[in-house]
Design an enzyme around this catalytic site. Structure first.
Site, PDB file in Angstrom:
ATOM      1  N   CYS A   1     -35.331 -43.661  22.697  1.00 13.99           N
ATOM      2  CA  CYS A   1     -34.151 -42.743  22.677  1.00 13.99           C
ATOM      3  C   CYS A   1     -32.767 -43.687  23.041  1.00 13.99           C
ATOM      4  O   CYS A   1     -32.775 -44.385  24.217  1.00 13.99           O
ATOM      5  CB  CYS A   1     -34.303 -41.718  23.893  1.00 13.99           C
TER       6      CYS A   1
ATOM      7  N   CYS B   1     -30.946 -42.764  26.367  1.00 18.54           N
ATOM      8  CA  CYS B   1     -31.978 -43.013  27.371  1.00 18.54           C
ATOM      9  C   CYS B   1     -31.618 -44.576  27.728  1.00 18.54           C
ATOM     10  O   CYS B   1     -31.513 -44.969  29.144  1.00 18.54           O
ATOM     11  CB  CYS B   1     -33.377 -42.624  27.017  1.00 18.54           C
TER      12      CYS B   1
ATOM     13  N   ASP C   1     -37.554 -40.925  26.993  1.00 14.46           N
ATOM     14  CA  ASP C   1     -38.194 -41.580  26.061  1.00 14.46           C
ATOM     15  C   ASP C   1     -37.714 -43.027  25.723  1.00 14.46           C
ATOM     16  O   ASP C   1     -36.606 -42.985  25.563  1.00 14.46           O
ATOM     17  CB  ASP C   1     -38.241 -40.639  24.725  1.00 14.46           C
TER      18      ASP C   1
ATOM     19  N   ARG D   1     -40.464 -37.925  22.756  1.00 18.77           N
ATOM     20  CA  ARG D   1     -39.953 -36.681  21.866  1.00 18.77           C
ATOM     21  C   ARG D   1     -40.583 -36.252  20.727  1.00 18.77           C
ATOM     22  O   ARG D   1     -40.779 -35.321  20.144  1.00 18.77           O
ATOM     23  CB  ARG D   1     -38.547 -37.235  21.374  1.00 18.77           C
TER      24      ARG D   1
END
Length: 241
Positions: free
Chosen positions: A129, A132, A126, A156
């Site tokens: 994120c 991430c 994502d 998400r």
């Protein structure tokens, strides 16, 4: 004559076995569908434990049931042999996840690859994120260590969220890699639309049990939930090859 009788006896025994298996399959399916009519049952087969059947759900998750369908167990099955314990459930789940991921065409992923990759990981990501973004900052190091990084979309907050819109723009960009770099650097990605796999990949992630991002799938189907530093992640990835 004796050979004929033996053949008949063996045939009768096999027929009885198939009938029992068919009865168990129906009984278990009926029980599970009475609980959840749309339960995604992929296969039912005898497990290594006598009298217990293994139910494989789409996406890799496993259940166990009695032949009459009156008892269902959710959990791990271990086999102890020569002083070692093997997690049979985890092994079955990994094989199913590996098969599911490998069925996704590479042209539906955003891939960062070295010239001669030794292995690969598939990352449900994502763009909003934080971890991430941290993982993406180490993609070059993963590539240097021989690990190809294949991205799949997992917004998400669901479809229609800011993350889903950004992921769609990344997948629809003329240069998806450059767009992914921008998104992970928290830069605005030019809006773009096209036929894309974002929703399909989001559903696939949920099916195999992804609950957060990044969710990292090794080549053998093992799921690593959450961020791992590049050196440790590369070691795990190479070991799973």
């Amino acid at each position: 004559m004796r050979v004929t009788r033996l053949f008949a006896a063996v045939s009768l025994g096999l027929a009885s076995t198939f009938a029992l298996a068919a009865d168990a399959d129906k009984a278990i399916r009926d029980s599970l569908h009475s609980i959840q009519p749309d339960m995604p049952i992929e296969a039912i087969a005898e497990s290594p434990m006598d009298g217990v059947y293994q139910v494989q759900l789409k996406g890799g998750r496993q259940l166990y049931a009695s032949a009459d369908g009156q008892f269902v167990i959710q959990g791990y099955m271990f086999q102890f042999k020569d002083g070692q314990a093997s997690n049979l459930t985890e092994q079955a789940q990994n094989r199913s996840v590996e098969k599911t991921i490998e069925a996704v065409p590479e042209n539906e992923m955003v891939i960062f690859a070295p010239k001669n990759p030794k292995t690969h990981i598939t990352v449900f990501t994502d763009t909003d994120c934080g971890y991430c973004q941290k993982l993406h900052s180490e993609v070059a190091e993963l590539n240097r260590l021989g690990v190809e990084v294949r991205y799949m979309a997992f917004p998400r907050q669901g479809m229609g969220s800011h993350g889903a819109n950004t992921l769609t723009s990344v997948w629809c960009a003329k240069d998806p890699q450059a767009a992914m770099n921008k998104a992970k650097a928290r830069e605005e990605v030019p809006a773009a639309s096209c036929e894309n796999p974002v929703a399909k990949q989001y559903e696939l992630g949920q099916l195999i049990g992804v609950q957060g991002t990044p969710a990292i799938i090794l080549a053998d189907g093992q799921i690593i939930p959450g961020y791992q530093p590049a050196p440790q992640l590369a070691e795990l990835a190479l070991r799973a090859q």
